[in-house]
Design an enzyme around this catalytic site. Structure first.
Site, PDB file in Angstrom:
ATOM      1  CB  CYS A   1      -0.922   0.003   1.215  1.00 22.07           C
ATOM      2  SG  CYS A   1      -2.126  -1.347   1.253  1.00 22.07           S
ATOM      3  CB  ALA A   2       4.056   2.141   1.599  1.00 25.88           C
TER       4      ALA A   2
END
Length: 351
Positions: free
Chosen positions: A142-143
């Site tokens: 997700c980062a």
């Protein structure tokens, strides 16, 4: 002319299949309720997730049948190629650039494997030059919507005048598992979705949408079990700790202050935060950490409701809407992912 990097365009794409959250809840109950004792205690996540619709690589009926690596990766390559082409074509058109103007492509994805990489598979179709530089990145989760964009920005800054295309593409739904009778798998089926986003970056220009100013990351020690994949014969299996929202509240603030401080900034310099909406509880935790009144991260909640958690592209969907609304003098993008890690990028309004 300086070598400050600007975002020239931002485009998004989603697969054609739409899953209504009510249908997902009904299907999950049919598939899991009689086999997983704790399902009834977890079923509320479908209504509490703040999600109304999601897009998926395959129709809902596909997920009611067993699939292994071959099925999942075939679906990944098929859908990822189409979403990559759609998002990248839109972004280049919005930047008034032809594909052969691209000097470098940075592609992030953690939900499927393709070798040759997607950019190579699409090079002829898209019209990229033979001497294009390709940087495929896997594993940031997700980062990656922020940290991958930071990689692209550094490449653009170090090569003044070069056009860098950044693509974030995820097919999270392909990790939904019939054989995983776990809390993490049920939550994944209620939260995750598929999508893609593409950005065009260039340094030495003054007519972009926004200027990319500073970037930074923070890797938290001894947190490998908070988020990630386990891998077996059936495919990816989600690792997702129950303690994520409390961890965010306890640890993110110090990491964010450290990143900003390394760049000569503080939270008081930030007029708006643009966050990856991992889920409603995570969004609420972010508002607490950032000292924001409840409901401030309204765009994040809107994207979550309409698209679900698409992993890395999600924060770029939020940025797209925030750009349309108009940004203050300085904003900060924030996302978290496996590691466990936090990634931050500050953005300056173009005069």
């Amino acid at each position: 002319m300086d070598n400050n990097v600007q975002l020239l365009s931002l485009a998004t794409a989603v697969p054609e299949h739409i899953i209504q959250q009510s249908d997902a809840a009904e299907t999950a109950a049919r598939l899991f309720a009689d086999r997983f004792q704790d399902f009834r205690h977890l079923a509320g996540v479908f209504t509490n997730a703040g999600i109304q619709t999601r897009h998926a690589a395959r129709p809902l009926s596909w997920f009611t049948e067993p699939h292994g690596w071959e099925d999942r990766m075939s679906a990944y390559v098929d859908t990822a190629r189409r979403m990559f082409a759609e998002a990248a074509t839109k972004a280049l058109a919005d930047a008034d650039l032809a594909p052969d103007a691209v000097d470098c492509i940075v592609t992030v994805s953690s939900t499927g494997l393709a070798t040759p990489s997607l950019d190579a598979q699409l090079a002829r179709q898209m019209g990229f030059r033979p001497d294009i530089e390709r940087v495929p990145v896997f594993g940031l989760g997700c980062a990656a919507g922020v940290s991958g964009l930071a990689v692209a920005a550094r490449l653009a800054r170090n090569r003044p005048g070069a056009v860098v295309l950044f693509v974030a593409i995820e097919l999270c739904t392909l990790a939904f598992r019939l054989d995983e009778l776990t809390r993490a798998n049920i939550i994944a089926t209620a939260l995750f979705a598929d999508g893609a986003a593409a950005c065009v970056l260039k340094s030495g220009v003054d007519d972009g949408l926004i200027e990319i100013e500073a970037t930074g990351e923070h890797l938290f020690p001894d947190t490998l079990g908070i988020m990630g994949w386990k891998v077996d014969d059936g495919g990816f299996g989600v690792v997702l700790a129950q303690s994520l929202p409390p961890f965010v509240e306890a640890e993110l603030g110090g990491a964010l202050d450290s990143i900003l401080d390394r760049n000569g900034l503080s939270r008081n310099d930030i007029g708006r935060f643009i966050c990856h909406p991992g889920g409603t509880r995570v969004v609420a935790a972010l508002e607490t950490v950032l000292g924001l009144p409840t409901g401030t991260l309204d765009v994040e909640r809107e994207v979550l409701a309409e698209y679900g958690n698409m992993s890395s592209p999600t924060v770029l969907f939020v940025l797209q809407r925030a750009l349309r609304q108009g940004l203050p003098e300085r904003s900060a993008m924030l996302a978290m992912g496996p590691g466990f890690s936090a990634s931050c990028m500050t953005l300056r309004r173009v005069a």
